[in-house]
Motif scaffolding. Structure first.
Motif, PDB file in Angstrom:
ATOM      1  N   VAL A   1       0.833  -1.202   0.000  1.00 26.83           N
ATOM      2  CA  VAL A   1       0.000   0.000   0.000  1.00 26.83           C
ATOM      3  C   VAL A   1       0.867   1.252   0.000  1.00 26.83           C
ATOM      4  O   VAL A   1       2.068   1.206   0.288  1.00 26.83           O
ATOM      5  N   ILE A   2       0.229   2.372  -0.312  1.00 26.30           N
ATOM      6  CA  ILE A   2       0.907   3.667  -0.378  1.00 26.30           C
ATOM      7  C   ILE A   2       0.463   4.497   0.820  1.00 26.30           C
ATOM      8  O   ILE A   2      -0.732   4.731   1.010  1.00 26.30           O
TER       9      ILE A   2
ATOM     10  N   GLU B   1       6.894  12.795   6.357  1.00 26.84           N
ATOM     11  CA  GLU B   1       6.001  13.548   7.246  1.00 26.84           C
ATOM     12  C   GLU B   1       4.542  13.179   6.987  1.00 26.84           C
ATOM     13  O   GLU B   1       3.751  12.978   7.918  1.00 26.84           O
ATOM     14  N   ASP B   2       4.191  13.063   5.726  1.00 24.43           N
ATOM     15  CA  ASP B   2       2.827  12.708   5.349  1.00 24.43           C
ATOM     16  C   ASP B   2       2.448  11.322   5.865  1.00 24.43           C
ATOM     17  O   ASP B   2       1.310  11.084   6.272  1.00 24.43           O
ATOM     18  N   SER B   3       3.408  10.406   5.842  1.00 23.00           N
ATOM     19  CA  SER B   3       3.124   9.024   6.237  1.00 23.00           C
ATOM     20  C   SER B   3       2.979   8.854   7.746  1.00 23.00           C
ATOM     21  O   SER B   3       2.372   7.878   8.209  1.00 23.00           O
ATOM     22  N   GLY B   4       3.562   9.771   8.501  1.00 22.17           N
ATOM     23  CA  GLY B   4       3.536   9.631   9.955  1.00 22.17           C
ATOM     24  C   GLY B   4       4.395   8.488  10.451  1.00 22.17           C
ATOM     25  O   GLY B   4       4.240   8.037  11.594  1.00 22.17           O
ATOM     26  N   LEU B   5       5.319   8.018   9.624  1.00 25.75           N
ATOM     27  CA  LEU B   5       6.155   6.879   9.989  1.00 25.75           C
ATOM     28  C   LEU B   5       7.233   7.300  10.984  1.00 25.75           C
ATOM     29  O   LEU B   5       7.980   8.251  10.747  1.00 25.75           O
ATOM     30  N   ASP B   6       7.326   6.594  12.093  1.00 21.45           N
ATOM     31  CA  ASP B   6       8.362   6.819  13.098  1.00 21.45           C
ATOM     32  C   ASP B   6       9.371   5.687  12.976  1.00 21.45           C
ATOM     33  O   ASP B   6       9.113   4.556  13.382  1.00 21.45           O
TER      34      ASP B   6
ATOM     35  N   VAL C   1       8.949  -1.328   4.653  1.00 23.70           N
ATOM     36  CA  VAL C   1       8.725   0.031   4.162  1.00 23.70           C
ATOM     37  C   VAL C   1       9.845   0.398   3.198  1.00 23.70           C
ATOM     38  O   VAL C   1      11.018   0.105   3.468  1.00 23.70           O
ATOM     39  N   ILE C   2       9.496   1.027   2.078  1.00 29.07           N
ATOM     40  CA  ILE C   2      10.511   1.537   1.153  1.00 29.07           C
ATOM     41  C   ILE C   2      10.088   2.925   0.657  1.00 29.07           C
ATOM     42  O   ILE C   2       8.953   3.117   0.208  1.00 29.07           O
ATOM     43  N   ILE C   3      11.021   3.872   0.765  1.00 33.52           N
ATOM     44  CA  ILE C   3      10.829   5.171   0.109  1.00 33.52           C
ATOM     45  C   ILE C   3      11.262   4.997  -1.340  1.00 33.52           C
ATOM     46  O   ILE C   3      12.394   4.581  -1.612  1.00 33.52           O
ATOM     47  N   THR C   4      10.377   5.299  -2.257  1.00 39.46           N
ATOM     48  CA  THR C   4      10.702   5.146  -3.669  1.00 39.46           C
ATOM     49  C   THR C   4      10.240   6.369  -4.446  1.00 39.46           C
ATOM     50  O   THR C   4       9.489   7.203  -3.941  1.00 39.46           O
TER      51      THR C   4
ATOM     52  N   ALA D   1       1.334  -1.322   7.870  1.00 40.01           N
ATOM     53  CA  ALA D   1       0.639  -0.037   7.827  1.00 40.01           C
ATOM     54  C   ALA D   1      -0.615  -0.057   8.697  1.00 40.01           C
ATOM     55  O   ALA D   1      -0.908   0.902   9.426  1.00 40.01           O
ATOM     56  N   LYS D   2      -1.343  -1.153   8.624  1.00 32.21           N
ATOM     57  CA  LYS D   2      -2.571  -1.302   9.407  1.00 32.21           C
ATOM     58  C   LYS D   2      -2.275  -1.264  10.903  1.00 32.21           C
ATOM     59  O   LYS D   2      -2.985  -0.603  11.686  1.00 32.21           O
ATOM     60  N   LYS D   3      -1.231  -1.950  11.304  1.00 30.39           N
ATOM     61  CA  LYS D   3      -0.877  -2.039  12.725  1.00 30.39           C
ATOM     62  C   LYS D   3      -0.549  -0.673  13.313  1.00 30.39           C
ATOM     63  O   LYS D   3      -0.891  -0.386  14.481  1.00 30.39           O
ATOM     64  N   ARG D   4       0.080   0.192  12.532  1.00 32.60           N
ATOM     65  CA  ARG D   4       0.440   1.509  13.066  1.00 32.60           C
ATOM     66  C   ARG D   4      -0.626   2.574  12.787  1.00 32.60           C
ATOM     67  O   ARG D   4      -0.451   3.748  13.100  1.00 32.60           O
TER      68      ARG D   4
END
Length: 417
Positions: free
Chosen positions: A7-8, A87-92, A187-190, A249-252
């Motif tokens: 997912v994106i 920042e948009d993803s909220g990924l820590d 997770v991959i930034i692409t 993604a779902k878990k976070r």
């Protein structure tokens, strides 16, 4: 092997249409052109004197002084959009099970062309005295954007750069999709970046007769599928997508923009710079991607065409599309957003991926601007959206990119459900 869903969860964008996703998408919906006279150097001696340059770009908004000092423009653009996407993803990143679960797969066509051109010009001007900047090699190497992004965010997993000319960022997106699908990353930034508005780039593409020379009216120069098209408009910028394994993604609790469901790459094996006249490689590329997604071409609601506004390239892609549709043109709408952004070379697929995702999210298909008279060789019934955007429910979108060397790359995005 059990395939993972991909997912994106984050987006970042930078082009002549705007310095973030919101402004890029708004300008695309409104059918604005980013083309204008070149300001980076005096273009008067060049056959083409215009391009789609960034406007009011301030790298200090997202980059620190050392990021800027030690990086070529293509890397600065990459860092800028990666920061927006993160920042948009909220990924820590600190909350990942391991920093090796996250990586970067980037795309570029030319890498640090600005640095290479500047350093070599100074070398020659200084009687060929080797007084090179110590950051010369790190700045121009094509892999440096992916490396610097990983350093910036502490991502220690898969990390490399795809270089397939103008198909580069779609190649990168496909690879990121596959690594997550295979369970080799969470997770991959692409995405991709290029900063090709330089004297060498413009002169070289002019020599190939690839660029439009409509100097009297740059805003209308890029006109994909139009009978009077005469070449592409050079663009610059970058775009980033955060691809993530669905369960992660779902878990976070991440927001999900959409899903990547299929991708493929093929080669034309035909010509250094020209596409196969019948679109043989493009046809098979789209077909492979559709097969992986479990879809038929008739299931695709929107196709963002590679269509650069070149006489032969646009038609070869349309032939491939028409062959797959087999006369059933009722559902699919096509547009070429390069008519607005210009051609971002290795970053083209990434910015167009974002337009596909936003089209799915909002049900708005952006237009192909400047196309007044469709080439009569285009099959009757093919639905190309021209002049203004249209409203349409879009569940599936396909994005094409093709590059010099015969590289073809297609990616399919789907509404998340």
């Amino acid at each position: 092997m059990n395939s993972k869903r991909v997912v994106i969860t984050g987006l970042g964008a930078l082009s002549a249409l705007g310095n973030d996703v919101k402004s890029n998408w708004q300008s695309a919906k409104e059918g604005k052109s980013g083309a204008g006279k070149i300001s980076y150097f005096d273009p008067e001696k060049f056959k083409t004197r215009f391009a789609s340059e960034l406007r009011d770009f301030d790298p200090t908004l997202r980059l620190d002084r050392n990021d800027i000092k030690r990086s070529d423009l293509f890397t600065q653009y990459a860092l800028y959009v990666a920061a927006e996407a993160m920042e948009d993803s909220g990924l820590d990143v600190s909350k990942l099970n391991s920093p090796f679960d996250a990586g970067v797969i980037w795309g570029t066509s030319q890498g640090g062309m600005n640095t290479l051109e500047k350093e070599m010009s100074e070398f020659i001007a200084n009687d060929r005295s080797p007084r090179f900047n110590p950051f010369f090699h790190p700045k121009f190497l094509v892999n440096m954007a992916s490396g610097v992004i990983s350093m910036k965010f502490g991502l220690m997993g898969i990390n490399y750069t795809a270089v397939t000319a103008c198909a580069s960022s779609n190649s990168a997106i496909m690879d990121a999709f596959n690594y997550i699908k295979w369970g080799k990353a969470k997770v991959i930034i692409t995405g991709g970046s290029d900063a090709p508005i330089t004297e060498a780039s413009m002169g070289g593409f002019n020599a190939l007769k690839a660029l439009s020379t409509r100097n009297d009216d740059p805003g209308t120069a890029s006109r994909p599928f139009d009978v009077d098209r005469d070449g592409f408009v050079m663009g610059e910028g970058a775009a980033a997508l955060i691809l993530e394994e669905y369960e992660h993604a779902k878990k976070r609790g991440a927001k999900i923009y959409g899903e990547v469901v299929g991708a493929a790459m093929t080669a034309d094996a035909y010509h250094l710079t020209a596409t196969h006249p019948e679109g043989a490689g493009a046809y098979q590329c789209m077909k492979f991607a559709l097969e992986e997604a479990g879809l038929a071409m008739q299931d695709v609601d929107y196709l963002n065409a590679h269509a650069t506004s070149t006489p032969t390239g646009d038609l070869s892609e349309i032939k491939a599309i028409a062959r797959l549709l087999d006369g059933d043109y009722d559902n699919m709408h096509i547009s070429a957003t390069k008519s607005m952004t210009g051609h971002l070379l290795g970053a083209a697929g990434a910015i167009e991926a974002i337009f596909c995702v936003k089209t799915i999210n909002e049900g708005i298909v952006p237009p192909t601007i400047n196309t007044e008279n469709l080439d009569p060789a285009i099959p009757e019934g093919i639905q190309i959206v021209t002049k203004t955007a249209i409203e349409k429910k879009v569940k599936v979108a396909l994005s094409n990119t093709f590059g010099f060397g015969g590289h073809n790359a297609s990616v399919i995005f789907k509404e998340f459900a």
